[in-house]
Design an enzyme around this catalytic site. Sequence first.
Site, short mmCIF file in Angstrom:
data_model
loop_
_atom_site.label_atom_id
_atom_site.label_comp_id
_atom_site.label_asym_id
_atom_site.label_seq_id
_atom_site.Cartn_x
_atom_site.Cartn_y
_atom_site.Cartn_z
N GLY A 15 0.63 -1.33 0.03
CA GLY A 15 0.00 -0.09 0.01
C GLY A 15 0.79 1.17 0.04
O GLY A 15 2.08 1.35 0.03
N ARG A 47 -2.17 -8.77 0.39
CA ARG A 47 -2.77 -9.85 -0.38
C ARG A 47 -2.17 -10.12 -1.73
O ARG A 47 -2.24 -11.15 -2.15
CB ARG A 47 -4.33 -9.42 -0.42
CG ARG A 47 -5.04 -9.55 0.90
CD ARG A 47 -6.37 -8.93 0.64
NE ARG A 47 -6.43 -7.42 0.18
CZ ARG A 47 -7.27 -6.71 0.14
NH1 ARG A 47 -8.62 -6.97 0.76
NH2 ARG A 47 -7.32 -5.45 -0.08
N HIS A 241 -3.64 15.39 14.78
CA HIS A 241 -2.48 16.13 14.87
C HIS A 241 -2.45 17.30 15.68
O HIS A 241 -1.65 17.66 16.41
CB HIS A 241 -2.09 16.39 13.36
CG HIS A 241 -2.07 15.19 12.57
ND1 HIS A 241 -1.63 13.96 13.12
CD2 HIS A 241 -2.14 14.92 11.05
CE1 HIS A 241 -1.63 12.88 12.00
NE2 HIS A 241 -1.80 13.73 11.19
N ARG A 455 -6.80 31.76 1.15
CA ARG A 455 -6.52 31.44 2.44
C ARG A 455 -7.57 30.76 3.16
O ARG A 455 -7.40 30.62 4.52
CB ARG A 455 -6.37 33.11 3.00
CG ARG A 455 -5.05 33.66 2.99
CD ARG A 455 -5.35 35.11 3.82
NE ARG A 455 -5.74 34.88 5.19
CZ ARG A 455 -4.78 34.67 6.37
NH1 ARG A 455 -3.44 34.44 5.79
NH2 ARG A 455 -5.24 34.51 7.38
C1 BG6 Z 1 -2.11 12.85 7.37
C2 BG6 Z 1 -3.45 12.94 6.70
O1 BG6 Z 1 -2.36 12.09 8.56
O2 BG6 Z 1 -1.38 13.86 7.70
C3 BG6 Z 1 -3.25 13.96 5.28
O3 BG6 Z 1 -4.33 12.05 6.59
C4 BG6 Z 1 -2.13 15.04 5.57
O4 BG6 Z 1 -4.36 14.44 5.05
C5 BG6 Z 1 -0.74 14.41 6.28
O5 BG6 Z 1 -1.52 15.37 4.24
C6 BG6 Z 1 0.15 15.53 6.58
O6 BG6 Z 1 1.39 15.25 7.14
P1 BG6 Z 1 2.56 16.09 7.19
O7 BG6 Z 1 3.53 15.38 7.95
O8 BG6 Z 1 2.93 16.34 5.50
O9 BG6 Z 1 2.14 17.57 7.70
#
Ligand code: BG6
Length: 475
Positions: A15, A47, A241, A455
């Site tokens: 994946g 798979r 996050h 923005r």
């Molecule tokens: C992932 C999200 O967890 O974090 C994505 O599913 C996003 O949508 C990504 O693009 C962003 O990660 P980074 O480390 O590039 O800020």
Amino acid sequence: SEQGCLSIIVLGASGDLAKKKTFPALYHLFDQGFLQSGEVHIFGYARSNLSDDGLRERIRGYLKGAPEDLSEFLQLIKYVSGSYDNGEGFEKLNKEISKYEESNQSGSYRRLFYLALPPSVYPSVCRMIRTYCMNPSSHPGWTRVIVEKPFGKDLDSAEELSAQLGELFEEHQLYRIDHYLGKELVQNLLVLRFANRLFLPLWNRDNIDNIQIVFREDFGTEGRGGYFDQYGIIRDIIQNHLLQVFCLVAMEKPVSLKPEHIRDEKVKVLQSVNPIKCEEVVLGQYDGYKDDPTVPDDSNTPTFASVVLRVHNERWEGVPFILKAGKALNSRKAEVRVQFKDVPGDIFKCKKQGRNEFVIRLQPSEAMYMKLTVKKPGLEMATEQSELDLSYGMRYQNVKIPEAYERLILDTIRGDQQHFVRRDELKAAWQIFTPLLHDIDAGKMKAVPYQPGSRGPKEADELSARVGYVQTHGY
Ligand code: BG6
């Protein structure tokens, strides 16, 4: 037990996540000597019908390194194919792992399973691991499992998933990854806050007016519309996050650096967040999002959101935390922006220049800078805003900042759960957002359109201004 042979099993090996993040992170750990040939073996499981070389070739395209290092690394990888919901494939996988362990004879056996898989198969895959692939209890060593978000879609579904996994593994075996916790400047937040006398007396409602935690991306959901539309920006970015970053900015000082002490404080601050008021939410969806054939024509899924968190405790009562995230905006950036109150008795009339701000830029170009009012050099007594600037690219020119996944995989091997999300923390995080998410899902709140490359909705800037954020000038 840092010694002994280590088997790293990447499930979902063919994946996207595995190719783009997991294998490259393993390669970098190998390249820096953290994974040694002879001590580690990597198993890819998926798979598809693939040979060992077939998988190696797929991975090679994502690695940048010297050819001899690449082939030494790729030789560590073996492929096993099988389904995610019946025992045959997992029995075969277990045989391969055991074969390697027996040939190694180091006396200690470590098995790290990395689920680079869609969450719908977590319960069955975990059951398979538990049934067929555990490090036998007669062996010294351990079995650990890394899982990726999304962990559910709301409080109930997350709790159900937690309960299912909780029946199969102990909490100390489960590593819920939030890769933001592996970022250098996110890890620096604790140090900044608790190792600097300068910030201790300032970090509260008496001095801070508002805090923004912002994530922007300058690309849309191309290619992942199907996944994204089920989740939306709040579940994809904000609930995990940005909320983790919020925890580190807002929590009280932990008793020590022990993972449990840190996570206790995170849970506490999450539990102090008031329910989100719908007047303090702006949702947006960029024009063109629905052109993706995998996105329904009537989708109300937000690709942008700004929400205000209100923390009901002694330190933060009255200070808005604005968590804002959007796709298809004008830039790619993630930052924390701490805005201080105006100076009382302002004899310089410096208010027009803007307030003091402390900015921690997580990416790109990691930096911390403090906006200060200074005398404009010259004969006049005029003031202007300038910066005390710590840009990592300048200050740490020869230091390579590790990728989040590298660090988090290494933490897992070392058994350090500090930068992973605990079960009660996850629950508290869902508690904050679930009522809002249910309103959005029920169509009670609408996403306003915005131009890609902008923005975001102007309503979001208006919301920030309304709760106290003052746009500063000069930088
Ligand atoms: C992932 C999200 O967890 O974090 C994505 O599913 C996003 O949508 C990504 O693009 C962003 O990660 P980074 O480390 O590039 O800020």
